[in-house]
Scaffold this active site. Structure first.
Site, short mmCIF file in Angstrom:
data_model
loop_
_atom_site.label_atom_id
_atom_site.label_comp_id
_atom_site.label_asym_id
_atom_site.label_seq_id
_atom_site.Cartn_x
_atom_site.Cartn_y
_atom_site.Cartn_z
N ASP A 105 -12.68 -3.00 3.90
CA ASP A 105 -11.27 -3.03 3.41
C ASP A 105 -10.60 -4.15 3.41
OD1 ASP A 105 -11.28 -0.06 3.29
OD2 ASP A 105 -10.47 0.30 5.24
N ASP A 132 -13.81 0.29 -5.09
CA ASP A 132 -13.89 -0.87 -5.34
C ASP A 132 -13.57 -1.19 -7.06
OD1 ASP A 132 -16.31 0.26 -6.28
OD2 ASP A 132 -17.01 -1.87 -6.26
#
Length: 211
Positions: A80, A106
């Site tokens: 993260d 992503d």
């Protein structure tokens, strides 16, 4: 007077609370970027502007190369942190009228209006080059690259088509070895159709226990 002050204070609080709810509904919690819903809405509206004004629009699809390996190796918290750092690098290269969004995981997208092919490719290269410096993740320096697919909209091209084109170009960028920029051309639609057909066949084979 006192009642009016209280009423104005409550109105301001309600306005701020509503603004927070709207922001949460249209933005990604992790990165603060536009989310998928806002991306689709903006893309649809800007596609309409292309249809009316015959202006060009570039759509970039991008994702981090081998992000899953990093995420699995260092943990989700560090993954993260990497996504937030990547988002900041992307913010630094986009133009004021561009919309940068995180679709999930992503995967990011960039809606860039009023660009011709050369301008779109130059922007995509700036995006790719923004990842050249190493990232510091979990106290470790790591190299993270990005693959970018670029599609250009012209009058008559729908938002859904443009998304498919950008996705096909991203797939080609990954297949070409990653850390590269690929511009969509219509020859890729055959490759995309073949890939979707293979995926459907594999899904059916799994369901029928044919492996």
């Amino acid at each position: 007077v006192g009642a009016r002050v209280v009423e104005e204070g409550l109105s301001e609080q309600l306005y701020e609370a509503n603004a927070r709810l709207v922001h949460r509904a249209t933005h990604d919690d992790l990165t603060g970027l536009a989310n998928r819903a806002l991306f689709r809405d903006v893309l649809e509206r800007r596609i309409q502007a292309v249809h009316v004004g015959s202006r060009e629009l570039a759509l970039l699809y991008l994702d981090l190369d081998r992000f899953k390996v990093i995420n699995d190796s260092l943990g989700h918290a560090e993954g993260d942190a990497l996504l937030r750092a990547a988002s900041e690098r992307l913010r630094n290269v986009v133009r004021g009228d561009d919309l940068l969004a995180r679709l999930g995981g992503d995967e990011f997208t960039l809606v860039a209006p009023d660009l011709d092919v050369d301008g779109a490719l130059a922007l995509a290269e700036r995006v790719r080059a923004a990842f050249d410096p190493e990232f510091l993740v979990g106290g470790l320096r790591t190299t993270v690259t990005v693959s970018v697919g670029v599609a250009m909209s012209l009058p008559g091209v729908s938002a859904l088509d443009l998304m498919r084109y950008a996705d096909a170009a991203l797939y080609e960028a990954k297949a070409a070895g990653r850390n590269t920029v690929v511009l969509f051309d219509h020859a890729m639609t055959e490759s995309l159709s073949s890939r979707l057909e293979r995926e459907n066949e594999l899904r059916d084979a799994l369901a029928d226990r044919q492996f």
